[in-house]
Scaffold this motif. Structure first.
Motif, mmCIF file in Angstrom:
data_model
loop_
_atom_site.group_PDB
_atom_site.id
_atom_site.type_symbol
_atom_site.label_atom_id
_atom_site.label_comp_id
_atom_site.label_asym_id
_atom_site.label_seq_id
_atom_site.Cartn_x
_atom_site.Cartn_y
_atom_site.Cartn_z
ATOM 1 N N GLY A 31 -3.881 19.089 15.918
ATOM 2 C CA GLY A 31 -4.534 18.339 15.424
ATOM 3 C C GLY A 31 -6.219 19.420 14.526
ATOM 4 O O GLY A 31 -6.584 20.067 15.167
ATOM 5 N N VAL A 32 -6.848 18.878 13.226
ATOM 6 C CA VAL A 32 -7.968 19.514 12.395
ATOM 7 C C VAL A 32 -9.052 19.805 13.855
ATOM 8 O O VAL A 32 -9.944 21.003 14.544
ATOM 9 N N SER A 33 -9.074 19.124 15.598
ATOM 10 C CA SER A 33 -10.595 19.230 15.848
ATOM 11 C C SER A 33 -9.709 19.629 17.428
ATOM 12 O O SER A 33 -10.728 20.476 18.259
ATOM 13 N N ASP A 34 -9.148 19.977 17.502
ATOM 14 C CA ASP A 34 -8.283 21.210 18.390
ATOM 15 C C ASP A 34 -7.397 22.718 17.804
ATOM 16 O O ASP A 34 -7.842 23.715 18.527
ATOM 17 N N TYR A 35 -7.617 23.080 16.184
ATOM 18 C CA TYR A 35 -7.294 24.126 16.198
ATOM 19 C C TYR A 35 -8.636 24.904 15.601
ATOM 20 O O TYR A 35 -9.297 24.446 15.381
ATOM 21 N N ILE A 36 -8.283 26.779 16.493
ATOM 22 C CA ILE A 36 -9.435 27.629 16.209
ATOM 23 C C ILE A 36 -8.916 28.435 14.880
ATOM 24 O O ILE A 36 -7.611 29.453 15.077
#
Length: 131
Positions: free
Chosen positions: A111-116
């Motif tokens: 998800g967007v909150s895990d992707y760097i």
């Protein structure tokens, strides 16, 4: 064996500590690493190019853009992470569609909150219907 010393400004520097390692370090500092966010809303594409430091999540970048009024973002926070519900007022109908998130043309498995975001990444969002 022979040992060679290089003299620089009246100081002896061993080959392992020569200027070549310093050049590499300074190049890394000066080189700006960018990534791209593309948001497809109907036929319109909004493209944003950002600098990445390879430590912040994509969601942190999206929040910052929202705070700076460069992007209108709506989302819901869950235990498992963040779910984007709208960009620029364009909401996904949660009964039949969602905002799909892709990295370099491939569906994301995080998800967007895990992707760097990494340098030269192209991150895309578009509405997709549930199958």
């Amino acid at each position: 064996g022979l040992v060679f010393w290089f003299h620089n400004k009246d100081q002896a520097i061993a080959p392992e500590q020569s200027d070549s390692t310093n050049v590499v370090k300074s190049e890394q500092k000066e080189e700006i690493q960018m990534f791209i966010i593309e948001i497809l809303i109907e036929e319109n594409k909004k493209t944003i190019t950002l600098e990445t430091d390879s430590t912040k999540t994509l969601f942190e970048y999206l929040l910052k853009l929202d705070e700076e009024n460069k992007l209108d973002l709506e989302y819901e926070q869950y235990e498992f992470g963040v779910f984007i519900t709208a960009f620029e007022g364009e909401k996904a109908d949660s009964t039949q569609e969602f905002w799909k998130f892709m990295i370099n043309g491939e569906d994301s498995n995080v998800g967007v909150s895990d992707y760097i975001p990494q340098p030269e990444d192209k991150v895309s969002f578009e509405i997709e219907k549930f199958i």
